[in-house]
Design a protein around this motif. Sequence first.
Motif, short mmCIF file in Angstrom:
data_model
loop_
_atom_site.label_atom_id
_atom_site.label_comp_id
_atom_site.label_asym_id
_atom_site.label_seq_id
_atom_site.Cartn_x
_atom_site.Cartn_y
_atom_site.Cartn_z
N GLY A 41 0.81 -1.21 0.00
CA GLY A 41 0.00 0.00 0.00
C GLY A 41 0.84 1.26 0.00
O GLY A 41 0.54 2.23 -0.69
N ARG A 45 1.09 4.05 -3.04
CA ARG A 45 0.85 5.47 -2.81
C ARG A 45 1.98 6.34 -3.33
O ARG A 45 1.76 7.52 -3.64
CB ARG A 45 0.63 5.73 -1.33
CG ARG A 45 -0.69 5.25 -0.85
CD ARG A 45 -0.97 5.70 0.56
NE ARG A 45 -2.21 5.12 1.00
CZ ARG A 45 -2.34 4.38 2.09
NH1 ARG A 45 -1.30 4.15 2.86
NH2 ARG A 45 -3.51 3.88 2.41
N TYR A 89 -9.95 3.23 -10.69
CA TYR A 89 -11.40 3.02 -10.57
C TYR A 89 -11.71 1.72 -9.81
O TYR A 89 -12.56 1.71 -8.92
CB TYR A 89 -12.03 2.98 -11.96
CG TYR A 89 -13.46 2.52 -11.96
CD1 TYR A 89 -14.48 3.34 -11.50
CD2 TYR A 89 -13.80 1.24 -12.40
CE1 TYR A 89 -15.79 2.91 -11.49
CE2 TYR A 89 -15.10 0.80 -12.40
CZ TYR A 89 -16.10 1.64 -11.93
OH TYR A 89 -17.40 1.19 -11.92
N THR A 91 -9.77 0.17 -7.69
CA THR A 91 -9.34 0.34 -6.31
C THR A 91 -10.39 1.09 -5.49
O THR A 91 -10.72 0.68 -4.38
CB THR A 91 -8.00 1.11 -6.26
OG1 THR A 91 -7.04 0.42 -7.02
CG2 THR A 91 -7.51 1.27 -4.83
N VAL A 92 -10.94 2.14 -6.04
CA VAL A 92 -11.95 2.91 -5.34
C VAL A 92 -13.26 2.11 -5.24
O VAL A 92 -13.92 2.12 -4.21
CB VAL A 92 -12.18 4.26 -6.05
CG1 VAL A 92 -13.40 4.99 -5.49
CG2 VAL A 92 -10.94 5.12 -5.92
N SER A 93 -13.60 1.39 -6.28
CA SER A 93 -14.86 0.63 -6.28
C SER A 93 -14.87 -0.52 -5.28
O SER A 93 -15.87 -0.76 -4.61
CB SER A 93 -15.11 0.04 -7.68
OG SER A 93 -15.29 1.05 -8.60
N PHE A 94 -13.74 -1.21 -5.17
CA PHE A 94 -13.69 -2.39 -4.30
C PHE A 94 -13.06 -2.09 -2.94
O PHE A 94 -12.73 -3.01 -2.21
CB PHE A 94 -12.92 -3.52 -4.97
CG PHE A 94 -13.62 -4.07 -6.19
CD1 PHE A 94 -14.91 -4.54 -6.10
CD2 PHE A 94 -12.99 -4.08 -7.40
CE1 PHE A 94 -15.56 -5.05 -7.21
CE2 PHE A 94 -13.62 -4.59 -8.52
CZ PHE A 94 -14.93 -5.06 -8.43
N GLN A 95 -12.97 -0.83 -2.59
CA GLN A 95 -12.36 -0.47 -1.33
C GLN A 95 -13.18 -0.95 -0.13
O GLN A 95 -12.61 -1.33 0.87
CB GLN A 95 -12.22 1.05 -1.26
CG GLN A 95 -11.18 1.51 -0.28
CD GLN A 95 -10.90 2.99 -0.45
OE1 GLN A 95 -11.71 3.71 -1.01
NE2 GLN A 95 -9.76 3.43 0.01
N GLY A 96 -14.47 -1.03 -0.26
CA GLY A 96 -15.31 -1.46 0.85
C GLY A 96 -15.36 -2.97 1.03
O GLY A 96 -15.81 -3.45 2.06
N ALA A 98 -12.68 -5.16 0.96
CA ALA A 98 -11.52 -5.72 1.65
C ALA A 98 -11.53 -5.29 3.12
O ALA A 98 -11.94 -4.18 3.45
CB ALA A 98 -10.24 -5.23 0.99
#
Length: 99
Positions: A41, A45, A89, A91-96, A98
């Motif tokens: 991570g 970043r 996209y 990463t932001v979509s599946f952030q919830g 994990a």
Amino acid sequence: MEKFFKNALKVSIASLVISITLYVVIIGLFLLSVVTANIFGTVIRIIVPILTLVTILGFIYSFFIKGKQKIPFLTLHFVSLCALSFGIYLTVSFQGFAP
């Protein structure tokens, strides 16, 4: 350095090489099971903003290439930008999902 930035083909090639290298680093770190999630991570970043800036710089300089080499470089940089955007996209979509 001043001569380097005046030659659009050299800047575009260097940008493409750096982009491919950073993609390989990202994929390599993802595939290694030795790297922990925190390190991955942190590296992401750091690498993603650099990758974005390098790709945009190469894309802009590709417009100034003269000759038949213009279209392949524009296409390669555009595909790189699309892949980067799609990865962000996802990463932001599946952030919830994990933990």
